[in-house]
Design a protein around this motif. Structure first.
Motif, PDB file in Angstrom:
ATOM      1  N   GLU A  84       0.688  11.950   4.507  1.00  0.00           N
ATOM      2  CA  GLU A  84      -0.592  11.732   4.466  1.00  0.00           C
ATOM      3  C   GLU A  84      -0.897  10.265   4.291  1.00  0.00           C
ATOM      4  O   GLU A  84      -1.479   9.701   4.985  1.00  0.00           O
ATOM      5  CB  GLU A  84      -1.129  12.307   3.273  1.00  0.00           C
ATOM      6  CG  GLU A  84      -2.640  12.313   2.914  1.00  0.00           C
ATOM      7  CD  GLU A  84      -3.079  13.060   1.750  1.00  0.00           C
ATOM      8  OE1 GLU A  84      -3.373  12.236   0.764  1.00  0.00           O
ATOM      9  OE2 GLU A  84      -2.602  14.248   1.587  1.00  0.00           O
ATOM     10  N   VAL A  85       0.200   9.624   3.590  1.00  0.00           N
ATOM     11  CA  VAL A  85       0.226   8.180   3.331  1.00  0.00           C
ATOM     12  C   VAL A  85       0.386   7.331   4.559  1.00  0.00           C
ATOM     13  O   VAL A  85      -0.372   6.449   5.093  1.00  0.00           O
ATOM     14  CB  VAL A  85       1.416   7.659   2.461  1.00  0.00           C
ATOM     15  CG1 VAL A  85       1.432   6.210   2.302  1.00  0.00           C
ATOM     16  CG2 VAL A  85       0.997   8.183   1.143  1.00  0.00           C
TER      17      VAL A  85
ATOM     18  N   THR B 167       0.850  -1.165  -0.013  1.00  0.00           N
ATOM     19  CA  THR B 167       0.066   0.102   0.041  1.00  0.00           C
ATOM     20  C   THR B 167       0.756   1.391  -0.232  1.00  0.00           C
ATOM     21  O   THR B 167       0.665   2.259  -0.692  1.00  0.00           O
ATOM     22  CB  THR B 167      -0.779   0.066   1.246  1.00  0.00           C
ATOM     23  OG1 THR B 167      -1.867  -1.208   1.183  1.00  0.00           O
ATOM     24  CG2 THR B 167      -1.685   1.322   1.134  1.00  0.00           C
TER      25      THR B 167
ATOM     26  N   ARG C 168       2.379  10.483  -3.742  1.00  0.00           N
ATOM     27  CA  ARG C 168       1.581  10.973  -2.549  1.00  0.00           C
ATOM     28  C   ARG C 168       2.533  11.573  -1.445  1.00  0.00           C
ATOM     29  O   ARG C 168       3.786  11.273  -1.359  1.00  0.00           O
ATOM     30  CB  ARG C 168       0.743   9.875  -1.967  1.00  0.00           C
ATOM     31  CG  ARG C 168      -0.154   9.248  -2.988  1.00  0.00           C
ATOM     32  CD  ARG C 168      -1.294  10.127  -3.036  1.00  0.00           C
ATOM     33  NE  ARG C 168      -2.017  10.264  -1.571  1.00  0.00           N
ATOM     34  CZ  ARG C 168      -2.550   9.417  -0.842  1.00  0.00           C
ATOM     35  NH1 ARG C 168      -2.817   8.067  -1.405  1.00  0.00           N
ATOM     36  NH2 ARG C 168      -3.211   9.918   0.261  1.00  0.00           N
TER      37      ARG C 168
ATOM     38  N   VAL D 171      -4.928   3.940   9.648  1.00  0.00           N
ATOM     39  CA  VAL D 171      -6.082   3.507   9.630  1.00  0.00           C
ATOM     40  C   VAL D 171      -6.433   2.002   8.814  1.00  0.00           C
ATOM     41  O   VAL D 171      -7.116   1.255   9.484  1.00  0.00           O
ATOM     42  CB  VAL D 171      -6.967   4.622   8.777  1.00  0.00           C
ATOM     43  CG1 VAL D 171      -8.425   4.099   8.745  1.00  0.00           C
ATOM     44  CG2 VAL D 171      -6.993   5.849   9.528  1.00  0.00           C
ATOM     45  N   LEU D 172      -5.754   1.915   7.686  1.00  0.00           N
ATOM     46  CA  LEU D 172      -5.680   0.756   7.170  1.00  0.00           C
ATOM     47  C   LEU D 172      -5.098  -0.476   8.193  1.00  0.00           C
ATOM     48  O   LEU D 172      -5.751  -1.765   8.200  1.00  0.00           O
ATOM     49  CB  LEU D 172      -4.823   0.557   6.014  1.00  0.00           C
ATOM     50  CG  LEU D 172      -4.650  -0.753   5.313  1.00  0.00           C
ATOM     51  CD1 LEU D 172      -5.850  -1.141   4.642  1.00  0.00           C
ATOM     52  CD2 LEU D 172      -3.584  -0.754   4.421  1.00  0.00           C
TER      53      LEU D 172
ATOM     54  N   ARG E  24      -0.887   8.507   7.674  1.00  0.00           N
ATOM     55  CA  ARG E  24      -2.004   8.521   8.554  1.00  0.00           C
ATOM     56  C   ARG E  24      -3.083   7.530   8.080  1.00  0.00           C
ATOM     57  O   ARG E  24      -3.839   6.821   8.531  1.00  0.00           O
ATOM     58  CB  ARG E  24      -2.367   9.984   8.420  1.00  0.00           C
ATOM     59  CG  ARG E  24      -1.744  10.908   9.276  1.00  0.00           C
ATOM     60  CD  ARG E  24      -2.539  12.277   9.201  1.00  0.00           C
ATOM     61  NE  ARG E  24      -2.576  12.977   8.081  1.00  0.00           N
ATOM     62  CZ  ARG E  24      -1.897  13.893   7.546  1.00  0.00           C
ATOM     63  NH1 ARG E  24      -0.684  14.018   8.207  1.00  0.00           N
ATOM     64  NH2 ARG E  24      -1.943  14.637   6.323  1.00  0.00           N
ATOM     65  N   GLU E  25      -2.879   7.492   6.609  1.00  0.00           N
ATOM     66  CA  GLU E  25      -4.000   6.381   6.048  1.00  0.00           C
ATOM     67  C   GLU E  25      -3.544   4.801   6.337  1.00  0.00           C
ATOM     68  O   GLU E  25      -4.342   4.160   6.408  1.00  0.00           O
ATOM     69  CB  GLU E  25      -3.997   6.846   4.631  1.00  0.00           C
ATOM     70  CG  GLU E  25      -4.632   8.195   3.985  1.00  0.00           C
ATOM     71  CD  GLU E  25      -4.583   8.178   2.569  1.00  0.00           C
ATOM     72  OE1 GLU E  25      -4.155   7.476   1.879  1.00  0.00           O
ATOM     73  OE2 GLU E  25      -5.094   9.346   2.129  1.00  0.00           O
ATOM     74  N   THR E  26      -2.173   4.866   6.434  1.00  0.00           N
ATOM     75  CA  THR E  26      -1.870   3.415   6.496  1.00  0.00           C
ATOM     76  C   THR E  26      -2.159   2.986   8.055  1.00  0.00           C
ATOM     77  O   THR E  26      -2.568   1.734   8.112  1.00  0.00           O
ATOM     78  CB  THR E  26      -0.515   3.194   6.440  1.00  0.00           C
ATOM     79  OG1 THR E  26      -0.208   3.600   4.664  1.00  0.00           O
ATOM     80  CG2 THR E  26       0.095   1.806   6.566  1.00  0.00           C
TER      81      THR E  26
END
Length: 213
Positions: A184-185, A171, A180, A191-192, A187-189
């Motif tokens: 930001e990546v 990912t 990207r 959550v993942l 933070r999203e990871t």
């Protein structure tokens, strides 16, 4: 003393060759660059390069040994009362939250991945490394739990934990290749990771809990 100096010089030479080779691969592509090109740029003989790196792929994945042992190392170092899955999840979260280059959260990672995608030998070696990670973890889980040779659980749990690791790495790689922002990546990871943990069964989450010494 002399032996120590020789070993240090060997390590320094090996690292210099690796760094020069990586720069050439990123600039020209893996397939285009030859061992002779690397030797010339490093001002060493072709035989010297082969002495340190038996295959050209070894030059590109020079630090793969640390990656192969990563999940096993995390499991072996788990805290008292902590399961194998909990240790892997904790370590992954720490790396992602720290925006660590060890999980690919680094500027220029897109160039690294581009070289891999353009070179079938590197894609094959990357797949082999990923399989080594899982095999090493399976052996570690079997040793840590004292599981019998015919017990399938170390194999099954290793597959689940390797899925966590490879999903996170894949990912992040895709996001960085797309240009990207790494924060930001990150933070999203995170959550993942929470979502993936929610998919794991209690049997996986509570496997290989370390007891008190």
């Amino acid at each position: 003393m002399a032996e120590g100096l020789r070993e240090r010089k060997k390590r320094e030479t090996r690292q210099r060759i690796s760094d020069i080779a990586t720069g050439l691969f990123l600039e020209r592509g893996f397939v285009t660059v030859t061992i002779a090109d690397v030797a010339e740029a490093a001002d060493v003989s072709v035989n010297t390069v082969y002495n340190y790196f038996p295959a050209k792929e070894d030059l590109f994945f020079d630090r793969s040994e640390g990656v192969v042992d990563r999940l096993s190392r995390w499991v072996r170092a788990r805290d008292v009362g902590e399961s194998a899955a909990a240790a892997v999840l904790r370590e992954l979260r720490d790396e992602v939250e720290a925006v660590s280059p060890r999980v690919g959260l680094i500027e220029g990672y897109d160039r690294f991945m581009k070289v891999i995608h353009e070179a079938p030998p590197l894609r094959s070696r990357l797949w082999a490394i990923q399989q080594e990670v899982q095999d090493k973890l399976k052996a570690t889980l079997r040793e840590e739990t004292g599981a019998a040779d015919d017990d399938p659980m170390p194999t099954l749990i290793a597959g689940q934990l390797n899925w966590l690791h490879q999903t996170v790495m894949g990912t992040i790689a895709r996001a960085m290749v797309a240009g990207r922002d790494r924060d930001e990546v990150s933070r999203e990871t995170l959550v993942l990771l929470d979502e993936m943990e929610g998919l794991l069964s209690e049997k996986v989450l509570n496997y290989a809990v370390r007891g008190a010494p």
